[in-house]
Structures are given as C-alpha cells and as structure tokens.
Design an enzyme around this catalytic site. Sequence first.
Site, PDB file in Angstrom:
ATOM      1  N   ARG A   4     -19.329   6.394  40.310  1.00 40.88           N
ATOM      2  CA  ARG A   4     -18.265   5.363  41.155  1.00 40.88           C
ATOM      3  C   ARG A   4     -17.886   5.766  42.445  1.00 40.88           C
ATOM      4  NH1 ARG A   4     -13.234   4.254  36.949  1.00 40.88           N
ATOM      5  NH2 ARG A   4     -14.066   2.717  35.766  1.00 40.88           N
ATOM      6  N   ASN A  42     -22.454   6.276  45.249  1.00 39.62           N
ATOM      7  CA  ASN A  42     -23.290   5.238  46.028  1.00 39.62           C
ATOM      8  C   ASN A  42     -22.141   3.884  46.080  1.00 39.62           C
ATOM      9  OD1 ASN A  42     -24.634   3.292  47.517  1.00 39.62           O
ATOM     10  ND2 ASN A  42     -26.587   3.946  46.480  1.00 39.62           N
ATOM     11  N   TYR A  91     -20.857  -6.592  36.441  1.00 41.34           N
ATOM     12  CA  TYR A  91     -19.790  -6.326  35.820  1.00 41.34           C
ATOM     13  C   TYR A  91     -18.745  -7.377  35.516  1.00 41.34           C
ATOM     14  CZ  TYR A  91     -15.851  -3.738  33.490  1.00 41.34           C
ATOM     15  OH  TYR A  91     -14.779  -3.585  32.702  1.00 41.34           O
ATOM     16  N   SER A 120     -29.257  -1.012  36.434  1.00 39.39           N
ATOM     17  CA  SER A 120     -29.371  -0.117  37.495  1.00 39.39           C
ATOM     18  C   SER A 120     -30.506   0.755  37.036  1.00 39.39           C
ATOM     19  CB  SER A 120     -28.144   0.973  37.555  1.00 39.39           C
ATOM     20  OG  SER A 120     -28.363   1.707  38.540  1.00 39.39           O
ATOM     21  N   HIS A 168     -33.925   1.448  39.234  1.00 39.32           N
ATOM     22  CA  HIS A 168     -34.578   2.907  39.654  1.00 39.32           C
ATOM     23  C   HIS A 168     -35.739   3.348  39.181  1.00 39.32           C
ATOM     24  CE1 HIS A 168     -30.129   3.456  40.883  1.00 39.32           C
ATOM     25  NE2 HIS A 168     -30.387   4.311  41.682  1.00 39.32           N
TER      26      HIS A 168
END
Length: 240
Positions: A114, A117, A129, A152, A156
């Site tokens: 959290r 970034n 979310y 995420s 990446h």
Amino acid sequence: MMYLKVSNSLTDKIRWMVVIWKFVEVGAGIFCLAFIVERFITPTYCAFNTQYLDWKWFIKSYIKAYISGILFLIIGHYVLLHAWMNAWAEMLRFGDRLFYKDWWNCTTYREYYRTWNIVVHNWLYTYVYKDMYEIVVPGKRTLSSAMVFFISAIFHELVIAFSLRFFYPVLFILFGIIGYIFFFIRKYTSNVFMQLGLGFGMSIMFNLYSMEACARWNNCPSHPNYYLDLFIPRSWSCLK
C-alpha cells in the site's frame, strides 16, 4: 527519500532548476543500474552453457544477485517514483507529490504493497478492488484482492517480457502467487522479515531472468518455431 505533503492545487510556477536536477538524477540512476548489470550480472552469467556449472556456482550467483537485486530495487524506485515523477509533476505544476510513502519502514507486506507505489495502488483500489468488491463479487474481500494481485502481476510481467523479448513468468509467480499469500500474513512479521523477503525475491528474479537472457542472447540455439521460442525457456534444456 522524502515525500511531500498531499496538495490538490497547482503550484504557482515551474521551478526549472528542480526539473533539470531531477532529470540529472534520472540519468545518474540509469547509469548506476547499467553499471550493476555490466559489473555484477553479465560477468556472472556469461559463462552459462560455456562450461560445467555445479550447485556451488548457483549458490555463489544467488548470493551475488542478492546484493545486486537490493541495489537495483532501491535505485530503480528512486529513479522512477521520485526523480522521474517529481520532474514531470513540477513541469505540469501538479500539487500532489505523494507518489510513495516510507515503505522501507513497513513491518508487513500488506503495508508495503500500500505504500510502495501510491499512484498504482490508488488506481487499482479505485478501478479494480472497489468494482470487484461492490459489483462483481459483493463482499468478497479475498477474491477482490486476488484480482488486484493478478492484474498487477500480469502488467509487471508484460513489461519485463517486452523488455527482454521473452516470456518467463518468474515475477508473476513471486508476486501474483507468493506475494498474494504474504499479503495475509500479519502476525510474527517484522521489518527485517520483510526486507529479507524482498532481497530473496529480487535475487531469485535476477538469477532466473539473467540465466534465461544469457541463454537466449549468447549461447543456446533457438526453437524452430518463433512463437514457441518466446515461451519455452532455453536455460532449462541448454545447461552443460
């Protein structure tokens, strides 16, 4: 690494000396990252498939990659989320400069995810979310969090795949699966536990990605099918 207080207003003027200095820091950081790769990564893994490599070699390379991985993590964070983001925020007169918080003081991975970034975290929380929790699977926090980690991790992994020109889902497994499990560990953790975990994870990624890159770029023949070659690891079948 200091972060500024949140402000929703625009700044009065552009401080061009700040902009120039931030871009100088970006250049210096990229130089440091390139130095780490050329000095510590390339000499270690250029021997891949050119000589017999026993288990001692893998242990030594893992230890070397541990230090390199930590340096890469810290410098990369500073370059992208501090120097680069602040340079553009200054030119755009953007008042909110809270791109990250003090993640290095975190004691759990839940807190780290959290604070590492803020920009990406806020976007994922708002558009992934909340929609999952309120619309798709109402009240299911675990499934909503899983979707956040999945999206995420995919993003990446795609960045690394396009950069290295092959798909090797090491980061997806470490972050999307193992990192998701660590997200729920709240007890019996500490800052030392978190920092060691980050170091181990970076070391594993440096080892596996570097071995695969050297196997593809230097020493191992490619698969006859171009598209299959993007997904089949050469380092698994080309080790002396």
